[in-house]
Design a protein around this motif. Structure first.
Motif, PDB file in Angstrom:
ATOM      1  N   ALA A  12       0.814  -1.212   0.000  1.00  0.00           N
ATOM      2  CA  ALA A  12       0.000   0.000   0.000  1.00  0.00           C
ATOM      3  C   ALA A  12       0.850   1.267   0.000  1.00  0.00           C
ATOM      4  CB  ALA A  12      -0.933   0.009   1.202  1.00  0.00           C
ATOM      5  N   PHE A  13       2.080   1.186   0.490  1.00  0.00           N
ATOM      6  CA  PHE A  13       2.937   2.363   0.531  1.00  0.00           C
ATOM      7  C   PHE A  13       4.392   1.925   0.572  1.00  0.00           C
ATOM      8  CE2 PHE A  13       2.252   1.294   4.971  1.00  0.00           C
ATOM      9  CZ  PHE A  13       3.485   1.506   5.567  1.00  0.00           C
ATOM     10  N   LEU A  14       5.271   2.906   0.313  1.00  0.00           N
ATOM     11  CA  LEU A  14       6.709   2.679   0.449  1.00  0.00           C
ATOM     12  C   LEU A  14       7.285   3.758   1.347  1.00  0.00           C
ATOM     13  CD1 LEU A  14       8.172   5.037  -1.387  1.00  0.00           C
ATOM     14  CD2 LEU A  14       7.679   3.488  -3.267  1.00  0.00           C
ATOM     15  N   HIS A  26       1.959   6.748  -0.500  1.00  0.00           N
ATOM     16  CA  HIS A  26       0.988   5.713  -0.829  1.00  0.00           C
ATOM     17  C   HIS A  26       1.099   5.312  -2.298  1.00  0.00           C
ATOM     18  CE1 HIS A  26      -0.940   7.148   2.915  1.00  0.00           C
ATOM     19  NE2 HIS A  26      -1.374   5.904   2.998  1.00  0.00           N
ATOM     20  N   ALA A  27       0.778   4.074  -2.563  1.00  0.00           N
ATOM     21  CA  ALA A  27       0.811   3.571  -3.940  1.00  0.00           C
ATOM     22  C   ALA A  27      -0.110   4.380  -4.842  1.00  0.00           C
ATOM     23  CB  ALA A  27       0.428   2.090  -3.958  1.00  0.00           C
ATOM     24  N   ILE A  28      -1.324   4.664  -4.387  1.00  0.00           N
ATOM     25  CA  ILE A  28      -2.289   5.364  -5.238  1.00  0.00           C
ATOM     26  C   ILE A  28      -1.828   6.793  -5.503  1.00  0.00           C
ATOM     27  CG2 ILE A  28      -3.744   6.090  -3.302  1.00  0.00           C
ATOM     28  CD1 ILE A  28      -4.889   4.961  -6.839  1.00  0.00           C
ATOM     29  N   TRP A  29      -1.171   7.418  -4.522  1.00  0.00           N
ATOM     30  CA  TRP A  29      -0.659   8.776  -4.724  1.00  0.00           C
ATOM     31  C   TRP A  29       0.463   8.762  -5.753  1.00  0.00           C
ATOM     32  CZ3 TRP A  29       3.882  11.489  -4.496  1.00  0.00           C
ATOM     33  CH2 TRP A  29       3.816  12.872  -4.408  1.00  0.00           C
ATOM     34  N   ILE A  54      -7.310   4.397 -13.049  1.00  0.00           N
ATOM     35  CA  ILE A  54      -6.295   3.713 -12.244  1.00  0.00           C
ATOM     36  C   ILE A  54      -6.989   2.665 -11.388  1.00  0.00           C
ATOM     37  CG2 ILE A  54      -4.531   4.000 -10.464  1.00  0.00           C
ATOM     38  CD1 ILE A  54      -4.235   6.916 -11.387  1.00  0.00           C
ATOM     39  N   PRO A  55      -6.540   1.430 -11.395  1.00  0.00           N
ATOM     40  CA  PRO A  55      -7.200   0.393 -10.597  1.00  0.00           C
ATOM     41  C   PRO A  55      -7.276   0.788  -9.126  1.00  0.00           C
ATOM     42  CG  PRO A  55      -5.623  -0.591 -12.107  1.00  0.00           C
ATOM     43  CD  PRO A  55      -5.416   0.888 -12.183  1.00  0.00           C
ATOM     44  N   ALA A  56      -8.445   0.576  -8.521  1.00  0.00           N
ATOM     45  CA  ALA A  56      -8.642   0.925  -7.118  1.00  0.00           C
ATOM     46  C   ALA A  56      -7.751   0.100  -6.200  1.00  0.00           C
ATOM     47  CB  ALA A  56     -10.106   0.756  -6.729  1.00  0.00           C
ATOM     48  N   ASP A  57      -7.375  -1.091  -6.654  1.00  0.00           N
ATOM     49  CA  ASP A  57      -6.531  -1.959  -5.830  1.00  0.00           C
ATOM     50  C   ASP A  57      -5.045  -1.843  -6.206  1.00  0.00           C
ATOM     51  OD1 ASP A  57      -6.798  -3.106  -8.304  1.00  0.00           O
ATOM     52  OD2 ASP A  57      -7.014  -5.157  -7.566  1.00  0.00           O
ATOM     53  N   THR A  58      -4.640  -0.657  -6.699  1.00  0.00           N
ATOM     54  CA  THR A  58      -3.244  -0.426  -7.067  1.00  0.00           C
ATOM     55  C   THR A  58      -2.324  -0.658  -5.861  1.00  0.00           C
ATOM     56  OG1 THR A  58      -3.715   1.130  -8.869  1.00  0.00           O
ATOM     57  CG2 THR A  58      -1.593   1.369  -7.761  1.00  0.00           C
ATOM     58  N   ARG A  59      -1.257  -1.412  -6.090  1.00  0.00           N
ATOM     59  CA  ARG A  59      -0.270  -1.702  -5.055  1.00  0.00           C
ATOM     60  C   ARG A  59       1.127  -1.567  -5.656  1.00  0.00           C
ATOM     61  NH1 ARG A  59      -4.078  -1.073  -2.491  1.00  0.00           N
ATOM     62  NH2 ARG A  59      -5.009  -2.357  -0.828  1.00  0.00           N
ATOM     63  N   ILE A  60       2.107  -1.459  -4.763  1.00  0.00           N
ATOM     64  CA  ILE A  60       3.504  -1.406  -5.191  1.00  0.00           C
ATOM     65  C   ILE A  60       4.053  -2.830  -5.173  1.00  0.00           C
ATOM     66  CG2 ILE A  60       5.803  -0.518  -4.653  1.00  0.00           C
ATOM     67  CD1 ILE A  60       4.348   1.816  -3.193  1.00  0.00           C
ATOM     68  N   ASP A  61       4.507  -3.278  -6.327  1.00  0.00           N
ATOM     69  CA  ASP A  61       5.064  -4.627  -6.431  1.00  0.00           C
ATOM     70  C   ASP A  61       6.566  -4.629  -6.132  1.00  0.00           C
ATOM     71  OD1 ASP A  61       4.680  -7.429  -7.087  1.00  0.00           O
ATOM     72  OD2 ASP A  61       5.917  -7.009  -8.859  1.00  0.00           O
ATOM     73  N   HIS A  62       7.235  -3.533  -6.544  1.00  0.00           N
ATOM     74  CA  HIS A  62       8.684  -3.457  -6.357  1.00  0.00           C
ATOM     75  C   HIS A  62       9.109  -1.999  -6.466  1.00  0.00           C
ATOM     76  CE1 HIS A  62      12.909  -4.613  -6.470  1.00  0.00           C
ATOM     77  NE2 HIS A  62      13.058  -3.837  -7.534  1.00  0.00           N
ATOM     78  N   ALA A  63      10.164  -1.632  -5.740  1.00  0.00           N
ATOM     79  CA  ALA A  63      10.721  -0.282  -5.830  1.00  0.00           C
ATOM     80  C   ALA A  63      12.227  -0.342  -5.651  1.00  0.00           C
ATOM     81  CB  ALA A  63      10.102   0.631  -4.776  1.00  0.00           C
ATOM     82  N   THR A  90      10.231  17.464  -2.376  1.00  0.00           N
ATOM     83  CA  THR A  90       9.547  18.759  -2.402  1.00  0.00           C
ATOM     84  C   THR A  90       8.047  18.602  -2.200  1.00  0.00           C
ATOM     85  OG1 THR A  90      11.220  19.720  -3.867  1.00  0.00           O
ATOM     86  CG2 THR A  90       9.077  20.816  -3.796  1.00  0.00           C
ATOM     87  N   HIS A  91       7.477  17.519  -2.726  1.00  0.00           N
ATOM     88  CA  HIS A  91       6.030  17.332  -2.671  1.00  0.00           C
ATOM     89  C   HIS A  91       5.603  16.328  -1.602  1.00  0.00           C
ATOM     90  CE1 HIS A  91       6.688  19.090  -6.674  1.00  0.00           C
ATOM     91  NE2 HIS A  91       5.472  19.565  -6.549  1.00  0.00           N
ATOM     92  N   ALA A  92       6.499  15.996  -0.696  1.00  0.00           N
ATOM     93  CA  ALA A  92       6.165  15.016   0.352  1.00  0.00           C
ATOM     94  C   ALA A  92       5.037  15.537   1.239  1.00  0.00           C
ATOM     95  CB  ALA A  92       7.400  14.712   1.193  1.00  0.00           C
ATOM     96  N   TYR A  93       4.118  14.664   1.568  1.00  0.00           N
ATOM     97  CA  TYR A  93       3.001  15.012   2.438  1.00  0.00           C
ATOM     98  C   TYR A  93       3.084  14.318   3.796  1.00  0.00           C
ATOM     99  CZ  TYR A  93       1.356  10.516   0.601  1.00  0.00           C
ATOM    100  OH  TYR A  93       1.266   9.195   0.239  1.00  0.00           O
ATOM    101  N   ASP A  94       4.062  13.437   3.971  1.00  0.00           N
ATOM    102  CA  ASP A  94       4.255  12.725   5.237  1.00  0.00           C
ATOM    103  C   ASP A  94       5.133  13.578   6.147  1.00  0.00           C
ATOM    104  OD1 ASP A  94       4.307  10.782   7.211  1.00  0.00           O
ATOM    105  OD2 ASP A  94       5.884   9.601   6.249  1.00  0.00           O
TER     106      ASP A  94
END
Length: 380
Positions: A12-14, A26-29, A54-63, A90-94
């Motif tokens: 869901a995120f990296l 997040h993956a979707i972001w 964009i698929p609602a179930d988008t996930r990160i497979d590899h980074a 620059t655009h980080a929201y976390d």
């Protein structure tokens, strides 16, 4: 330390670890902000797809990190996208949420009377002919909310040349421009030399004109200096003195109204101190002449509201908050009408004063500035 990345087992995120800190995305972001040619136009940067594509179930497979690039593979699309890591930072929201309401962005500097010796000033000829001078002056206007221009032509309509530097005139019921004529010791009391309290213009409009230009054509009277006050600094001073006063003006709408000519009845309903949902200062509206009956404040808070309104006015009237300067023929000032209040001091003796004014919008000013500062020349 180099950049590193780890992917949460859920996909869901990296987490991107930089030399200074770490950020989660997040993956979707990430997928929504992809810049590949299938997602965004290479000509103008606008999205070519909707979120529904964009698929609602988008996930990160590899980074993986490669120098200053983050490569992310998404599932179920089996799509790999490269991201510029400085852009991500620059655009980080976390990041921690602001701890105090009424904060301002890093490119905004609040001020008081101590700015008197450092008023943003530029020569009109330099602004027209030197992009570096224009870029610097627009940056100062963006930072401080106002700027002065000297050395302009003494000619009717010259104020439009100022607007042409950064944007477009906003026409209102007053026309493309309006006249400000004053006679000291006049035969007609309509032409008064009395001072005016610092205010924002046209608070009864929605949206309010966000930039005002005043251009001097005649100034033979003693006195009558222009004066500006940083409304953001005034709001923050009120907050620091009395948080309850700040909150009551930010949490409840004032009403503003103008019906001074046939066929015109302008109204707005906005707080005197307007905040974004995250507490950032957005705008200040303050104009006692256009204040209508306040009806959005509960009975048990109305006394506090008026006490806060009075105190904000006292802060605005405090000489320690004010920067004043004289406008001579061929000189002008530009003011962010959502932030900086302006006024005119009283006259003495005899003489006349003639200014022309007009409105514009700061999206044009900011667009011109941002476009100029992102050029290769600005980086040199």
């Amino acid at each position: 330390m180099k950049h590193t990345v780890t992917v949460d087992p859920s996909g869901a995120f990296l987490t991107l670890q930089t030399p200074n800190t770490k950020f989660r995305f997040h993956a979707i972001w990430l997928r929504d902000n992809a810049s590949d040619p299938d997602t965004r136009s290479t000509a103008n940067g606008q999205r070519l797809i909707t979120l529904g594509d964009i698929p609602a179930d988008t996930r990160i497979d590899h980074a993986a990190v490669k120098a200053d690039t983050l490569e992310v593979q998404f599932t179920p699309e089996a799509k790999t996208v490269a991201y510029d890591i400085p852009w991500l930072v620059t655009h980080a929201y976390d990041k921690p949420a602001p701890q105090q309401r009424g904060w301002t962005a890093a490119d905004v500097t609040t001020w008081d009377a101590r700015l008197m010796d450092d008023v943003p000033v530029a020569d009109f000829s330099a602004l027209r002919n030197d992009p570096a001078a224009l870029r610097k002056w627009l940056g100062s206007v963006n930072r401080y909310g106002f700027g002065k221009v000297v050395g302009g032509p003494v000619a009717e309509g010259a104020l439009f040349n100022i607007v042409d530097l950064f944007g477009y005139v906003r026409e209102t019921n007053y026309g493309r421009h309006f006249e400000v004529r004053t006679e000291v010791n006049p035969t007609n009391l309509a032409y008064t030399g009395l001072g005016l309290q610092a205010h924002t213009d046209n608070p009864y409009r929605d949206p309010v004109p966000t930039v005002q230009v005043l251009y001097c054509l005649e100034s033979s009277a003693a006195g009558g200096d222009n004066m500006v006050v940083d409304g953001f600094a005034a709001a923050q001073r009120l907050r620091d003195e009395n948080p309850a006063y700040f909150d009551v003006l930010a949490n409840h709408s004032a009403h503003f109204e103008y019906a001074g000519e046939q066929g015109v009845h302008l109204t707005s309903r906005r707080p005197m101190i307007e905040l974004a949902p995250d507490g950032a200062l957005v705008s200040v509206r303050f104009n006692n002449r256009s204040m209508a009956a306040v009806t959005d404040v509960p009975f048990d808070k109305m006394s506090t509201y008026y006490a806060a309104y009075r105190r904000l006015g006292e802060i605005i009237d405090d000489a320690a908050m004010q920067v004043s300067f004289r406008l001579d023929p061929g000189e002008a000032f530009v003011v962010d009408n959502t932030r900086v209040l302006h006024a005119r001091k009283g006259y003495s003796g005899e003489g006349t004063r003639w200014l022309q004014g007009c409105y514009a919008d700061k999206d044009g000013l900011r667009s011109t500035y941002d476009a100029m500062r992102n050029t290769p020349e600005a980086a040199e």
